[in-house]
Design an enzyme around this catalytic site. Structure first.
Site, PDB file in Angstrom:
ATOM      1  N   HIS A 109     -53.519 -29.335  15.719  1.00 23.04           N
ATOM      2  CA  HIS A 109     -55.395 -29.797  15.386  1.00 23.04           C
ATOM      3  C   HIS A 109     -55.271 -29.690  13.733  1.00 23.04           C
ATOM      4  CE1 HIS A 109     -54.178 -25.177  13.621  1.00 23.04           C
ATOM      5  NE2 HIS A 109     -54.343 -25.069  12.628  1.00 23.04           N
ATOM      6  N   ASP A 139     -50.443 -27.312  21.213  1.00 20.58           N
ATOM      7  CA  ASP A 139     -50.933 -27.381  19.546  1.00 20.58           C
ATOM      8  C   ASP A 139     -49.255 -28.210  18.633  1.00 20.58           C
ATOM      9  OD1 ASP A 139     -52.591 -28.480  17.260  1.00 20.58           O
ATOM     10  OD2 ASP A 139     -52.435 -25.399  17.136  1.00 20.58           O
ATOM     11  N   SER A 212     -51.758 -23.415   8.481  1.00 21.02           N
ATOM     12  CA  SER A 212     -50.966 -24.280  10.369  1.00 21.02           C
ATOM     13  C   SER A 212     -49.646 -26.102   9.845  1.00 21.02           C
ATOM     14  CB  SER A 212     -52.109 -24.884  10.642  1.00 21.02           C
ATOM     15  OG  SER A 212     -53.637 -23.112  10.880  1.00 21.02           O
TER      16      SER A 212
END
Length: 468
Positions: A109, A139, A212
């Site tokens: 992402h 992911d 992230s």
């Protein structure tokens, strides 16, 4: 007396200082870890040229405006390309270098839909990165930058991680490069509603936007996870962070590097959780396993003899405690290989050997059925009808009945609706309306009874009890 009190206070202060020193001595010193690992942690930014639509993409109509205002618009505004203005969208995240020749791991992402990916090293040099491949299901994304002799992280093993261990994250929350936060592992093997193929590591490490894709380290300085998600109601950190286990991430990265895509094992079933009532209905000692609610025609499970109503308790010796454990265990098996499933069928434990298939990109849903000839069952409070041959064929069912009307009674209380198809009742297959009526009349009282219902192509088991 005053001297005695002063002496007491002195020794009390020494005792407190000793307690503090002892407590501090038990806390880890993260300094060496951070110094060793930080050079391999990178900042990742992306650019995306997105067209601006609507009024902002067009030059205003200048006709009829005073000359001075028209001149301002004509000479003071930048040119707008034909087809609409382009704006530059950016995102920010973290990553880490896993090989000296420039392979970088991050989250999918972070780089999804990017037209350009920039990796910034700790010395603030910036390099354009190539997207080797990405896997939305886990992911995980693998990038490649040009370089030799680059600093790398040490990779650990996440399968031996235990709750209570100290862990540390390095990343770029809100763009603040190389921010270090620490905490403990709160749980392992955590399943999230939106993720089927990742047994997440849950921690209380402070993770915020920009973290992230960054690494999660153990005290040995080894990466044991990729920080991926947080649970929040405020938009910021609330003490619940989730990381992708490095064993899972590296399995994905190796496939992306060698094959360019990720292949996963597929069983071809729809499953649901086994609650206390279902466990009682199926003769289980406790709620555990994955209940098979639907078997795809022609899939690996159907070919291997798995049936609707079977409860899968283990895969290749690994126990299935929650139903969500099954997808990532099956997904980790190489398609074409055989797996041993421990199941409970009709209250008896059995073992099946099934050749695992490859997970398809998209599934097909079964059409909803409707019926004609009605038959009522006052005990359950429903009217049902036979399935026509065409309906059986379109639903890929050997039998079953469709609910045409829900009356007052148990059916209404458990949420049944017209159009629902009942294929099993009290662990017995329903092949006709007469069979349904017979089984319904013989249902036990004050004991959990299971019913398999197909609604809009999705099958599930529900339980209920008939009162005296």
């Amino acid at each position: 007396m005053a001297s005695r009190n002063s002496c007491f206070a002195f020794f009390a202060a020494l005792f407190c200082l000793g307690q503090v020193a002892a407590a501090n001595a038990q806390l880890p010193d993260f300094t060496p870890l951070v110094e060793d690992a930080s050079p391999a942690v990178v900042n990742i930014s992306t650019k995306q040229n997105a067209p601006v639509h609507g009024a902002n993409a067009r030059m205003p109509d200048l006709e009829g405006l005073p000359p001075i205002i028209r001149e301002f618009f004509e000479h003071g505004m930048p040119g707008i390309p034909e087809g609409g203005q382009q704006r530059e969208a950016q995102s920010l995240g973290s990553g880490f270098i896993i090989t000296a020749d420039g392979y970088v791991l991050t989250n999918n992402h972070v780089v999804a839909d990017a037209d350009e990916i920039i990796v910034r090293l700790p010395d603030r040099s910036e390099l354009k990165a190539e997207l080797v491949g990405a896997d939305p299901r886990t992911d995980v994304a693998l990038l490649k930058i040009e370089g030799t002799g680059l600093p790398t992280v040490k990779l650990g093993k996440s399968d031996s991680l235990k709750a209570g261990e100290w862990v540390l994250a390095i990343g770029s929350p809100f763009g603040f490069d190389h921010t270090v936060t620490a905490g403990i592992v709160s749980a392992t093997g955590r399943n999230l509603p939106s993720e089927s193929y990742v047994p997440f590591i849950q921690t209380d490490v402070a993770i915020n936007p920009g973290n992230s894709g960054g690494p999660l380290f153990n005290l040995q300085g080894e990466v044991i996870g990729i920080n991926s998600q947080i649970f929040t109601r405020s938009g910021g950190f609330m003490g619940l962070s989730f990381a992708i286990p490095i064993d899972v991430a590296m399995g994905v990265a190796n496939q992306l590097r060698t094959e360019g895509k990720v292949s996963r094992g597929w069983l071809g079933v729809a499953i649901q959780e086994v609650n206390r009532d279902l466990a009682e209905s199926f003769g289980l000692e406790r709620p555990a396993g994955a209940l098979v609610a639907q078997v795809m025609d022609g899939g690996p499970a159907a070919k291997g003899g798995l049936r609707v109503g079977d409860v899968i308790l283990s895969v290749n010796g690994s126990a299935i405690d929650m139903s969500a454990d099954l997808p990532h265990l099956i997904g980790a098996i190489k398609p074409g290989t055989k797996a041993t499933l421990g199941i409970v069928r009709d209250g008896e434990r059995e073992t099946l050997t099934i050749q695992i298939g490859a997970l398809p990109d998209e599934g097909e849903e079964v059409a909803e059925a409707s019926g004609r000839a009605e038959k009522s069952s006052n005990r359950l409070g429903v009217k049902v009808s036979e399935l026509s041959a065409e309906q059986k064929r379109s639903l890929d069912l050997p039998g079953g009945v469709v609910i045409t009307e829900v009356l007052n009674g148990p059916a209404a209380m458990i949420g049944l609706r017209p159009g629902d198809v009942i294929t099993h009742l009290n662990n017995q297959a329903i092949d006709s309306a007469s069979t349904f009526g017979r089984v319904a009349e013989q249902l036990p009282k004050n004991r959990s009874v299971s019913m398999r219902v197909l609604r809009q192509g999705r099958a599930s088991f529900i339980t209920f009890k008939l009162a005296e």
